[in-house]
Design a protein around this motif. Structure first.
Motif, mmCIF file in Angstrom:
data_model
loop_
_atom_site.group_PDB
_atom_site.id
_atom_site.type_symbol
_atom_site.label_atom_id
_atom_site.label_comp_id
_atom_site.label_asym_id
_atom_site.label_seq_id
_atom_site.Cartn_x
_atom_site.Cartn_y
_atom_site.Cartn_z
ATOM 1 N N LEU C 38 0.836 -1.147 -0.084
ATOM 2 C CA LEU C 38 0.086 -0.028 0.163
ATOM 3 C C LEU C 38 0.851 1.046 -0.281
ATOM 4 N N SER C 39 1.850 1.324 0.776
ATOM 5 C CA SER C 39 2.794 2.251 0.850
ATOM 6 C C SER C 39 3.579 2.439 -0.524
ATOM 7 N N ILE C 40 3.961 1.349 -1.049
ATOM 8 C CA ILE C 40 4.726 1.518 -2.374
ATOM 9 C C ILE C 40 3.688 2.350 -3.533
ATOM 10 N N PHE C 41 2.537 1.669 -3.366
ATOM 11 C CA PHE C 41 1.235 2.195 -4.417
ATOM 12 C C PHE C 41 1.271 3.550 -4.125
ATOM 13 N N GLN C 42 1.198 4.048 -2.805
ATOM 14 C CA GLN C 42 1.098 5.590 -2.704
ATOM 15 C C GLN C 42 2.384 6.427 -2.931
ATOM 16 N N ALA C 43 3.451 5.634 -2.932
ATOM 17 C CA ALA C 43 4.596 6.687 -3.208
ATOM 18 C C ALA C 43 4.710 6.706 -4.707
ATOM 19 N N ALA C 44 4.112 5.702 -5.509
ATOM 20 C CA ALA C 44 3.917 5.853 -6.942
ATOM 21 C C ALA C 44 3.123 7.302 -7.278
ATOM 22 N N ILE C 45 1.811 7.152 -6.674
ATOM 23 C CA ILE C 45 1.005 8.106 -6.965
ATOM 24 C C ILE C 45 1.568 9.618 -6.547
ATOM 25 N N ILE C 46 2.401 9.658 -5.466
ATOM 26 C CA ILE C 46 3.140 11.174 -5.329
ATOM 27 C C ILE C 46 4.122 11.418 -6.246
ATOM 28 N N LEU C 47 4.638 10.212 -6.619
ATOM 29 C CA LEU C 47 5.704 10.550 -7.643
ATOM 30 C C LEU C 47 5.133 10.997 -8.906
ATOM 31 N N PHE C 48 3.851 10.534 -9.366
ATOM 32 C CA PHE C 48 3.119 10.886 -10.595
ATOM 33 C C PHE C 48 2.761 12.422 -10.589
ATOM 34 N N PHE C 49 2.465 12.734 -9.228
ATOM 35 C CA PHE C 49 2.015 14.307 -9.341
ATOM 36 C C PHE C 49 3.397 15.038 -9.500
ATOM 37 N N VAL C 50 4.440 14.640 -8.598
ATOM 38 C CA VAL C 50 5.850 15.536 -8.674
ATOM 39 C C VAL C 50 6.204 15.717 -10.280
ATOM 40 N N ILE C 51 5.968 14.415 -11.005
ATOM 41 C CA ILE C 51 6.721 14.439 -12.512
ATOM 42 C C ILE C 51 5.700 15.491 -13.143
ATOM 43 N N ALA C 52 4.237 15.467 -12.818
ATOM 44 C CA ALA C 52 3.356 16.089 -13.732
ATOM 45 C C ALA C 52 3.637 17.774 -13.352
ATOM 46 N N ALA C 53 4.223 18.001 -12.140
ATOM 47 C CA ALA C 53 4.652 19.320 -11.914
ATOM 48 C C ALA C 53 5.649 19.783 -12.436
ATOM 49 N N TYR C 54 6.627 19.121 -13.073
ATOM 50 C CA TYR C 54 7.919 19.455 -13.704
ATOM 51 C C TYR C 54 7.652 20.251 -14.895
ATOM 52 N N LYS C 55 8.222 21.410 -15.098
ATOM 53 C CA LYS C 55 8.567 22.137 -16.307
ATOM 54 C C LYS C 55 9.885 22.089 -16.931
#
Lengths: 92, 147, 123
Positions: C38-55
């Protein structure tokens, strides 16, 4: 098998996302495709003027979205109380 | 059971000094969150990590002096209440909930009022996060100490 | 292929982590392993948002007097970072709560294995 399908669907869906780092992605524009202002650019423009604070993340966290952060602090507090109650020793 | 007699003085010294450094850094991260990456959540987690280090290194009994287990929930609720109180204060002075324009700090411009209100909020969040993480940690480990 | 990897590779890696987390949650029998997944899954979602924030070509979202606030392209989007900051702390709280429940289950049933628990709950 199911997991491979899940991964495949996600990779397929990612081809409809904006490329990584694209400054023209809908998330990063000043005006969204629907014609409304986008929150991210608004925060970048206004945060220093509104709160005199350099760190935009702090301003968004504690000022623009303070109510969100309050609710989130309450969630952490509720988890603490929950752990306390779940693991409370019964007075035998 | 870890007691004073069988714990190595080197371990004790290392844990204590490292924990103090981590605590100072945690406070720095909270109060410097206006200018650099940081803030209440990160600093609170660092302060909690320092207490975890003491709990692991010195044993539960000897680290009670630094952060007693029974006050953790109390401190956490104080943090949440301070946060809520700031929100209610801005209502009382004629603003909306958590609308920092209405913070009653005379002689400050609007943006400086936001600045100080954010600092108070960050301190409250840091206190709440630190206390509750320590509280969860203590409750999860309590069984090993009573058996 | 290389071009599309350089554009979407970060998302793909993030989805790989997501799939690993889902695998753990579905397939593992042990509840502690499920919580880790569960914690790995959550880390992946956090990573997704941080990637999306990159410019491309943007700096950290900290106001710089030399750049000024007018050029939004000079700063990474601060909004996803803020949301993920709160998500991380909520994640810690949920993992703590889950572990407390697991300790309680272990006290009551003496096991954390899914199959054994099902048998014990039937009888």
């Amino acid at each position: 098998m199911l997991l491979a399908a899940f991964f495949g669907v996600l990779v397929w869906a990612s081809s409809h996302l904006a490329p990584v780092g694209d400054p023209d992605a809908p998330l990063h524009r000043e005006i969204s495709p629907a014609g409304t202002p986008v929150a991210g650019a608004h925060y970048i423009h206004e945060s220093y003027r509104d709160a005199h604070t350099e760190n935009m993340v702090t301003v968004v966290l504690a000022d623009y979205r303070a109510f969100d952060t309050l609710g989130e602090t309450v969630v952490v507090f509720a988890a603490g109380v929950g752990v306390f109650l779940v693991l409370a020793r019964r007075k035998a | 059971m870890i007691t004073h007699s069988n714990i190595s003085p080197i371990l004790r010294f290392a844990c204590r000094s490292a924990a103090r450094i981590i605590q100072v850094f945690g406070v720095y991260v909270i109060v410097h969150g206006h200018y650099s990456p940081g803030g209440g959540f990160q600093g609170g987690a660092l302060l909690a990590a320092a207490v975890f280090l003491l709990r692991i290194g010195e044993g539960r009994e000897h680290s009670q002096r630094d952060m007693p287990s029974r006050v953790t929930l109390l401190l956490g609720s104080i943090g949440v209440l301070v946060y809520g109180a700031v929100g209610l204060l801005t209502i009382a002075t004629g603003g909306r909930f958590l609308d920092y324009d209405a913070v009653p700090l005379p002689g400050l411009s609007l943006d400086d009022r936001h600045y100080w209100a954010i600092l108070v909020i960050e301190l409250a969040v840091g206190l709440a996060v630190m206390a509750i993480l320590v509280g969860i940690f203590d409750r999860l480990l309590q069984r090993f100490h009573h058996d | 292929m290389t071009e599309s990897f350089s554009q979407y590779g970060a998302y793909w890696m993030c989805f790989l982590v997501l799939t690993v987390g889902l695998y753990g949650m579905l397939m593992k029998r042990d509840y502690v392993k499920k919580v880790i997944a569960l914690s790995i899954f959550q880390a992946a979602i956090i990573l997704f948002f941080v990637i999306a924030a990159y410019k491309e070509g943007a700096g950290v979202p900290i106001f710089d007097k030399e750049i000024g606030a007018e050029t939004a392209a000079a700063y990474i989007n601060p909004l996803p970072h803020t949301l993920m900051l709160t998500a991380i702390v909520v994640g810690v709280a949920t993992v703590g709560m889950a572990l407390a429940l697991l300790i309680r289950i272990r006290r009551g049933f003496g096991t954390l294995d899914e199959d054994k628990l099902k048998e014990k709950m039937k009888s």
